[in-house]
Design a protein around this motif. Structure first.
Motif, mmCIF file in Angstrom:
data_model
loop_
_atom_site.group_PDB
_atom_site.id
_atom_site.type_symbol
_atom_site.label_atom_id
_atom_site.label_comp_id
_atom_site.label_asym_id
_atom_site.label_seq_id
_atom_site.Cartn_x
_atom_site.Cartn_y
_atom_site.Cartn_z
ATOM 1 N N GLU A 147 1.160 -1.394 0.254
ATOM 2 C CA GLU A 147 0.315 0.035 -0.495
ATOM 3 C C GLU A 147 1.185 1.378 0.247
ATOM 4 O O GLU A 147 0.621 2.433 -1.135
ATOM 5 C CB GLU A 147 -0.782 -0.253 1.251
ATOM 6 C CG GLU A 147 -1.967 -0.921 1.386
ATOM 7 C CD GLU A 147 -2.616 -1.209 2.675
ATOM 8 O OE1 GLU A 147 -2.517 -0.525 3.705
ATOM 9 O OE2 GLU A 147 -3.946 -2.443 2.642
ATOM 10 N N THR A 148 2.097 1.164 1.085
ATOM 11 C CA THR A 148 2.625 2.446 0.504
ATOM 12 C C THR A 148 3.970 3.033 -0.330
ATOM 13 O O THR A 148 4.289 3.300 -1.156
ATOM 14 C CB THR A 148 3.786 2.691 2.034
ATOM 15 O OG1 THR A 148 3.386 2.137 2.859
ATOM 16 C CG2 THR A 148 4.573 2.830 2.064
ATOM 17 N N VAL A 149 4.343 1.279 -1.175
ATOM 18 C CA VAL A 149 4.488 1.490 -2.592
ATOM 19 C C VAL A 149 3.217 1.773 -3.173
ATOM 20 O O VAL A 149 3.824 3.116 -4.204
ATOM 21 C CB VAL A 149 5.097 0.259 -2.321
ATOM 22 C CG1 VAL A 149 5.035 -0.226 -4.316
ATOM 23 C CG2 VAL A 149 6.534 -0.317 -2.265
ATOM 24 N N GLN A 150 2.223 1.380 -3.542
ATOM 25 C CA GLN A 150 1.249 1.996 -4.068
ATOM 26 C C GLN A 150 1.169 3.671 -4.122
ATOM 27 O O GLN A 150 1.608 4.526 -5.528
ATOM 28 C CB GLN A 150 0.574 1.512 -4.396
ATOM 29 C CG GLN A 150 -0.952 1.984 -4.773
ATOM 30 C CD GLN A 150 -2.057 1.749 -4.535
ATOM 31 O OE1 GLN A 150 -2.212 0.930 -3.384
ATOM 32 N NE2 GLN A 150 -2.715 1.533 -5.679
ATOM 33 N N GLY A 151 0.809 4.561 -3.181
ATOM 34 C CA GLY A 151 0.757 5.226 -3.095
ATOM 35 C C GLY A 151 2.691 6.037 -3.723
ATOM 36 O O GLY A 151 2.615 7.017 -3.935
ATOM 37 N N TYR A 152 3.833 5.616 -2.866
ATOM 38 C CA TYR A 152 5.095 6.046 -3.465
ATOM 39 C C TYR A 152 5.103 6.016 -5.148
ATOM 40 O O TYR A 152 4.994 7.264 -6.261
ATOM 41 C CB TYR A 152 5.875 5.273 -3.090
ATOM 42 C CG TYR A 152 7.258 5.841 -3.366
ATOM 43 C CD1 TYR A 152 8.305 6.843 -3.498
ATOM 44 C CD2 TYR A 152 8.226 5.279 -4.380
ATOM 45 C CE1 TYR A 152 9.325 7.226 -3.678
ATOM 46 C CE2 TYR A 152 9.500 5.536 -5.313
ATOM 47 C CZ TYR A 152 10.204 6.767 -4.821
ATOM 48 O OH TYR A 152 11.199 7.206 -5.720
ATOM 49 N N ASN A 153 4.607 5.137 -6.084
ATOM 50 C CA ASN A 153 4.755 4.879 -6.697
ATOM 51 C C ASN A 153 3.228 5.799 -7.840
ATOM 52 O O ASN A 153 4.040 6.869 -8.681
ATOM 53 C CB ASN A 153 4.317 3.643 -7.950
ATOM 54 C CG ASN A 153 5.477 3.017 -7.080
ATOM 55 O OD1 ASN A 153 6.445 2.704 -6.966
ATOM 56 N ND2 ASN A 153 5.459 1.448 -7.618
#
Length: 195
Positions: A147-153
């Motif tokens: 979920e954090t990677v999704q926000g960053y990406n």
């Protein structure tokens, strides 16, 4: 004097324009740094849980190994996976080593289920419960990480973040994905007649 006032107005106008352009760019850059930090934090939580599991495994293996000498292949796979996880130098290598460990542990769990005397052993039962709890924690942390990677990406891909990301070297982060074939239950063959 009039030329001096016009020159001052032009300089002030340029400064205002630069500030107006710079504020969103600085804000976007700072946002990327914050999001990247969040990804690193989420990954460290995954690593923490992977280490917890890695620390539990020798105790579980030692508890079951005596009763299951013929399952040497499973124990070798677990030892190899632990070594890969310990020696992983990058996030991608850690994910791959974790997938190897998942496969080896799945086979071990199938083996333990096949030995009634192990299922009734208190040490094995306690370790299996502890391992199951750890696996749940890993799943939760992987979900948070993704979920954090999704926000960053998303921030790296969207405008104006994409411009800042390209200029400053920010790039997309990989998701923690299951290994291909993870949906297939492992099979353990106890037929010793095969050659």
């Amino acid at each position: 004097m009039k030329n001096m006032k016009n020159g001052t107005k032009i300089i002030i106008g340029i400064i205002v324009a630069v500030v107006i352009i710079a504020i969103p760019l600085i804000s976007s850059y700072n946002g990327l740094i914050k999001e990247e930090s969040n990804v690193d934090l989420a990954w460290s939580q995954v690593e923490s849980q992977l280490q917890r599991r890695n620390d539990l495994i020798p105790n579980l293996v030692n508890s079951v190994q005596g009763a299951m000498d013929q399952e040497e292949e499973v124990f070798t796979a677990i030892a190899d996976a632990r070594a890969s996880l310990s020696g992983a130098g990058s996030m991608e290598e850690e994910v791959e080593a974790n997938n190897e460990m998942n496969s080896a542990l799945s086979r071990l769990l199938v083996v333990v289920e096949s030995y009634p005397e192990l299922k009734s052993n208190e040490n094995v039962t306690a370790l299996m419960d502890e391992l199951a709890g750890t696996e749940n924690r890993i799943a939760v942390e992987r979900q948070r990480y993704n979920e954090t990677v999704q926000g960053y990406n998303n921030r790296v891909k969207r405008f104006p973040g994409s411009i800042i990301a390209n200029m400053t070297g920010f790039s997309e982060k990989p998701y923690f994905e299951a290994v291909e074939g993870a949906e297939i239950a492992p099979e353990v063959n106890f037929d010793n007649d095969e050659e």
